[in-house]
Scaffold this motif. Structure first.
Motif, mmCIF file in Angstrom:
data_model
loop_
_atom_site.group_PDB
_atom_site.id
_atom_site.type_symbol
_atom_site.label_atom_id
_atom_site.label_comp_id
_atom_site.label_asym_id
_atom_site.label_seq_id
_atom_site.Cartn_x
_atom_site.Cartn_y
_atom_site.Cartn_z
ATOM 1 N N CYS A 1 -20.302 42.330 98.503
ATOM 2 C CA CYS A 1 -20.018 40.581 98.271
ATOM 3 C C CYS A 1 -18.637 40.498 98.202
ATOM 4 O O CYS A 1 -18.235 39.399 98.133
ATOM 5 C CB CYS A 1 -20.555 40.373 96.921
ATOM 6 S SG CYS A 1 -22.551 40.587 96.999
ATOM 7 N N GLY A 2 -17.755 41.600 98.316
ATOM 8 C CA GLY A 2 -16.424 41.286 98.098
ATOM 9 C C GLY A 2 -15.423 42.555 98.800
ATOM 10 O O GLY A 2 -15.931 43.495 99.357
ATOM 11 N N LYS A 3 -14.224 42.204 98.994
ATOM 12 C CA LYS A 3 -13.248 43.318 99.454
ATOM 13 C C LYS A 3 -13.039 44.320 98.504
ATOM 14 O O LYS A 3 -12.899 44.304 97.159
ATOM 15 C CB LYS A 3 -12.157 42.555 99.856
ATOM 16 C CG LYS A 3 -12.294 41.829 100.973
ATOM 17 C CD LYS A 3 -10.663 40.878 101.308
ATOM 18 C CE LYS A 3 -9.992 41.849 102.013
ATOM 19 N NZ LYS A 3 -10.431 41.883 103.688
ATOM 20 N N LEU A 4 -12.849 45.685 99.214
ATOM 21 C CA LEU A 4 -12.899 47.056 98.394
ATOM 22 C C LEU A 4 -11.830 46.891 97.130
ATOM 23 O O LEU A 4 -12.219 47.315 95.934
ATOM 24 C CB LEU A 4 -12.456 48.082 99.333
ATOM 25 C CG LEU A 4 -12.523 49.585 98.438
ATOM 26 C CD1 LEU A 4 -14.108 49.598 98.042
ATOM 27 C CD2 LEU A 4 -12.098 50.575 99.561
ATOM 28 N N ALA A 5 -10.770 46.305 97.266
ATOM 29 C CA ALA A 5 -9.782 46.417 96.492
ATOM 30 C C ALA A 5 -9.784 45.368 95.158
ATOM 31 O O ALA A 5 -8.999 45.364 94.071
ATOM 32 C CB ALA A 5 -8.246 46.103 96.902
ATOM 33 N N TYR A 6 -10.838 44.542 95.284
ATOM 34 C CA TYR A 6 -11.155 43.295 94.400
ATOM 35 C C TYR A 6 -12.481 43.423 93.554
ATOM 36 O O TYR A 6 -13.080 42.445 93.226
ATOM 37 C CB TYR A 6 -11.009 42.115 95.087
ATOM 38 C CG TYR A 6 -9.810 41.814 96.237
ATOM 39 C CD1 TYR A 6 -8.807 42.189 95.483
ATOM 40 C CD2 TYR A 6 -9.965 41.571 97.189
ATOM 41 C CE1 TYR A 6 -7.399 41.804 96.408
ATOM 42 C CE2 TYR A 6 -9.055 41.489 98.113
ATOM 43 C CZ TYR A 6 -7.601 41.684 97.601
ATOM 44 O OH TYR A 6 -6.376 41.509 98.304
ATOM 45 N N LYS A 7 -12.525 44.727 93.035
ATOM 46 C CA LYS A 7 -13.621 45.042 92.065
ATOM 47 C C LYS A 7 -13.232 44.540 90.840
ATOM 48 O O LYS A 7 -12.382 45.207 90.023
ATOM 49 C CB LYS A 7 -14.070 46.457 92.151
ATOM 50 C CG LYS A 7 -15.358 46.802 91.349
ATOM 51 C CD LYS A 7 -15.690 48.398 91.309
ATOM 52 C CE LYS A 7 -16.729 48.571 90.388
ATOM 53 N NZ LYS A 7 -16.975 50.050 90.377
ATOM 54 N N LEU A 8 -14.177 43.871 90.080
ATOM 55 C CA LEU A 8 -14.065 43.296 88.573
ATOM 56 C C LEU A 8 -15.022 44.006 87.767
ATOM 57 O O LEU A 8 -16.192 44.441 88.363
ATOM 58 C CB LEU A 8 -14.020 41.871 88.504
ATOM 59 C CG LEU A 8 -13.313 40.971 89.461
ATOM 60 C CD1 LEU A 8 -13.468 39.621 89.154
ATOM 61 C CD2 LEU A 8 -11.716 41.299 88.908
ATOM 62 N N ASN A 9 -14.719 44.349 86.787
ATOM 63 C CA ASN A 9 -15.559 45.119 85.850
ATOM 64 C C ASN A 9 -15.669 44.166 84.357
ATOM 65 O O ASN A 9 -14.511 43.381 84.245
ATOM 66 C CB ASN A 9 -15.154 46.446 85.331
ATOM 67 C CG ASN A 9 -15.016 47.285 86.401
ATOM 68 O OD1 ASN A 9 -16.137 47.646 87.130
ATOM 69 N ND2 ASN A 9 -13.825 47.847 86.836
ATOM 70 N N CYS A 10 -16.798 44.277 83.769
ATOM 71 C CA CYS A 10 -17.013 43.506 82.532
ATOM 72 C C CYS A 10 -17.036 44.475 81.391
ATOM 73 O O CYS A 10 -17.995 45.260 81.037
ATOM 74 C CB CYS A 10 -17.902 42.552 82.304
ATOM 75 S SG CYS A 10 -18.087 41.615 81.105
ATOM 76 N N VAL A 11 -15.940 44.604 80.538
ATOM 77 C CA VAL A 11 -15.957 45.658 79.348
ATOM 78 C C VAL A 11 -15.899 44.980 77.980
ATOM 79 O O VAL A 11 -14.956 44.311 77.832
ATOM 80 C CB VAL A 11 -14.774 46.726 79.661
ATOM 81 C CG1 VAL A 11 -14.852 47.766 78.391
ATOM 82 C CG2 VAL A 11 -14.805 47.476 80.956
ATOM 83 N N ASN A 12 -16.935 44.927 77.300
ATOM 84 C CA ASN A 12 -16.949 44.221 75.851
ATOM 85 C C ASN A 12 -16.618 42.890 76.141
ATOM 86 O O ASN A 12 -15.960 42.174 75.317
ATOM 87 C CB ASN A 12 -16.020 45.242 74.945
ATOM 88 C CG ASN A 12 -16.415 46.502 74.862
ATOM 89 O OD1 ASN A 12 -17.527 46.898 74.900
ATOM 90 N ND2 ASN A 12 -15.450 47.203 74.562
ATOM 91 N N ASN A 13 -17.387 42.338 77.158
ATOM 92 C CA ASN A 13 -17.070 40.858 77.359
ATOM 93 C C ASN A 13 -15.720 40.534 77.767
ATOM 94 O O ASN A 13 -15.145 39.565 77.853
ATOM 95 C CB ASN A 13 -17.599 40.098 76.509
ATOM 96 C CG ASN A 13 -18.366 38.657 76.816
ATOM 97 O OD1 ASN A 13 -18.621 38.649 78.038
ATOM 98 N ND2 ASN A 13 -18.155 37.770 75.918
ATOM 99 N N ILE A 14 -14.951 41.562 78.493
ATOM 100 C CA ILE A 14 -13.475 41.421 78.822
ATOM 101 C C ILE A 14 -13.416 41.762 80.222
ATOM 102 O O ILE A 14 -13.784 42.781 80.729
ATOM 103 C CB ILE A 14 -12.556 42.131 78.334
ATOM 104 C CG1 ILE A 14 -12.529 42.023 76.538
ATOM 105 C CG2 ILE A 14 -11.165 42.022 78.830
ATOM 106 C CD1 ILE A 14 -11.755 42.883 75.632
#
Length: 669
Positions: A56-69
């Motif tokens: 769904c996106g480009k390899l370098a632009y991975k987002l994570n959600c850690v403790n709602n951050i």
């Protein structure tokens, strides 16, 4: 609010037509979801992560959600994502290890992936020192790192045991310099990066979304793909089939209704726009008090405007190139002597700032191609709403450009009023891209045969002439770089972007927080905050090396000692390895004349890149030397032997200094 064509109304009606009850494609459903974490919402392509798979996106632009951050990892460092701006393709980040303290588990400089991101011009590096002298006044913090106690400072002048470079917003860094904020707060507010999505890819994604699809990536070859309800597509999605026998009648009625509604709304919008246009023109005219204040300011700067009666008078209408009769008169007021356009005029000229007309995007604004009703082709700079000190940038550029007239400086046609809905600047349109585009950008491959050494050499001379003229006019450009050197169809130079420029009057320096583009900033200015005309000379030296080598000013893919092109060039020249620096395509190895003039230009660049400003030539001297190189035909066929004498600190000596046994000669054969 905007006068959309009837086809848009028709499309809206068609979208409402009942679709079939078949199951949507799984990839389409997954990529149609938005990344939501904490306060970060409405995040889609090119970003992915969590409930959005990697396609769904480009390899370098991975987002994570850690403790709602929301977080992102770049070069093995984790950053908190504060904001994502799709309008200008920027992302605001803050280092996680500096989010609420100054004691990270490891001391490491901030490095970014320049293939996917770049710093915006509103960013400045802060130097955080560890293990500093305890008696220094700016030591504020104490940390325990690896079971060792150490004290911390943000003052780069201190002699500490170790330093860490962390970016911050320039205005926040200025507050820190003046003790208006703390280092923890300054780093917590983060900094801004621009992410890279090509014009072609942006257009593909726009078309995909317009057809009802969602943007994604083909993981097998990392290329763009459009995910549709019935499966992937290389371009756009097919329409969903109707679910009743009366689809044709429904569509026909929808079209008729849309045409009638569009005509009615269009007439209403036309009437409203006419009223707004008359009101904007009235508001754009400065009052007598404003005119007098502006004129006094300009007179003090020596820009030669003294007659207040002429300041607010109508300027002659620009003749239409397509008609021989009377042309329409546009904005009948001036601002710092520049024609004032209404927002509505420029909205029409740029097709409502259509994305397909975008020419470029910088830290302070996006530039669009436009065509005025009188036939003039223009470049319209639209200042970002979230850019810092945008009003200052706007007034600064208008004030400076209206007082200048040089064939190698871009011309300012006008601007909107500072009371306008948006701040817009209108320049002449320069159609052949930037020097950076031709050296190592989007035009590098297509123009390689045309971008010969003679063309590059003429670019160097014309740019030097423009900068020398600026300095003689009492102006420091402050952001000299190849992306700010525009080219017309004949490869003639037009130096642009004066948003950071400054006026100076009989002073040795201007004290100001360092601004500019990494790789071009004068090291003495960065260290001492002393801005002089020699700062432009240093930046021009980097441009000369780019013209010689076709390399970027900063490239993290090079060896760590060569990331900065100026450092790389000085090392190559001092080690008699100019041939390793020069772009082979310009004929350095096969053409004696090219070899000679290239070596002479390299020597001049070496002088411009000296660490101490007093060791650099003036811009006027640089322009004269370049002309001497071009005109020196009598020795053109002789082998060139150039001696660059440097002392033990690698500083260029004066021409009258006799070499000693400790001097190192640099020769180009």
């Amino acid at each position: 609010m905007y006068n959309f064509p009837c086809s848009y109304f028709i499309l809206l009606i068609l979208i409402k037509i009942p679709t079939c009850l078949c199951t949507d494609d799984a990839q389409y459903k997954h990529c149609n979801k938005e990344f939501v974490c904490g306060d970060l919402r409405h995040i889609k392509y090119p970003f992915w992560g969590e409930n959005r798979p990697n396609y769904c996106g480009k390899l370098a632009y991975k987002l994570n959600c850690v403790n709602n951050i929301p977080t992102i990892e770049i070069k093995s460092l984790n950053y908190r994502v504060i904001q994502v701006n799709y309008y200008v393709h920027t992302i605001t980040l803050a280092r996680m290890d500096y989010s609420d303290k100054l004691c990270p588990s490891r001391l490491v400089n901030t490095t970014i992936d320049f293939t996917s991101f770049n710093y915006t011009s509103g960013t400045r590096n802060l130097t955080v020192g560890y293990g500093c002298p305890l008696n220094m006044s700016h030591v504020e913090y104490n940390c325990t790192i690896n079971n060792t106690k150490t004290n911390v400072t943000y003052d780069p002048s201190m002699l500490c045991k170790q330093y860490v470079v962390v970016p911050a917003f320039e205005n926040v860094a200025s507050d820190l310099d003046q003790n208006r904020t703390s280092l923890v707060d300054a780093l917590g507010k983060g900094f801004e990066l621009k992410w890279f999505v090509s014009d072609v890819e942006s257009e593909q994604c726009k078309n995909c979304i317009g057809s009802g699809g969602t943007c994604g990536v083909n993981t097998s070859n990392n290329s763009f793909i459009c995910y549709c309800y019935n499966g992937p597509s290389l371009s756009v999605c097919d329409k969903r089939p109707g679910s009743s026998k009366n689809d044709s009648l429904t569509i026909a009625l929808a079209i008729v209704g849309a045409v009638i509604a569009g005509a009615t709304i269009g007439w209403g919008i036309f009437v409203c726009r006419q009223r707004r246009r008359r009101r904007a023109i009235k508001e754009a005219t400065p009052t007598k008090t404003e005119s007098k204040a502006i004129l006094n300011k300009l007179s003090n700067k020596g820009l030669g405007i003294s007659d207040t009666s002429n300041f607010t008078s109508s300027i002659p209408p620009y003749p239409s190139p397509k008609t021989s009769g009377t042309s329409k008169e546009f904005g009948k007021s001036t601002y710092f002597g520049a024609q004032v356009f209404t927002y509505q005029e420029l909205e029409v000229a740029t097709d409502n700032f259509n994305d397909s007309r975008e020419l470029g995007d910088g830290g302070f604004g996006t530039v669009y191609y436009g065509k005025l009703l009188d036939g003039r082709e223009v470049a319209v700079k639209r200042l970002h709403e979230n850019s810092f000190r945008r009003m200052e940038q706007f007034m600064n550029e208008v004030r400076i450009l209206t007082g200048l007239d040089h064939e190698n400086l871009v011309k300012l046609y006008g601007c909107t009023s500072k009371r306008s809905k948006e701040l817009l600047l209108v320049y002449e349109y320069i159609p052949n891209g930037t020097v950076a585009d031709h050296l190592h950008g989007k035009l590098a491959n297509s123009s390689s045969s045309l971008f010969s050494w003679s063309v590059r050499f003429n670019i160097a001379i014309q740019t030097a002439d423009a900068l020398a003229y600026l300095h003689e006019s009492g102006i420091i450009h402050r952001d000299v770089k190849t992306t700010n050197i525009l080219l017309d169809k004949s490869f003639r130079v037009k130096v642009a972007d004066f948003g950071l420029s400054r006026l100076f009057e009989n002073v040795t320096h201007v004290s100001t927080a360092p601004q500019g583009t990494p790789g071009y900033v004068d090291p003495e200015y960065y260290q001492c905050y002393h801005l002089t005309d020699k700062s432009d000379v240093y930046s021009f030296g980097v441009v000369l090396i780019e013209l010689i080598s076709s390399l970027q000013a900063v490239d993290t893919n090079r060896h760590r000692l060569d990331i900065n092109l100026s450092n790389m060039a000085i090392t190559k020249i001092q080690n008699h390895k100019l041939d390793e620096l020069v772009d082979k395509s310009i004929g350095f190895e096969t053409n004696g004349l090219v070899r000679r003039s290239t070596a002479l230009v390299a020597e001049l660049a070496f002088r411009c890149l000296q660490q101490q400003k007093d060791m650099r030539p003036t811009m006027k001297e640089v322009a004269e030397i370049l002309r001497e190189i071009r005109n020196d035909d009598s020795d053109a066929t002789k082998p060139v032997v150039l001696d660059i004498l440097v002392d033990e600190d690698c500083l260029l000596k004066d021409d009258n200094t006799e070499p000693t046994s400790s001097d190192h000669g640099i020769k180009f054969f």
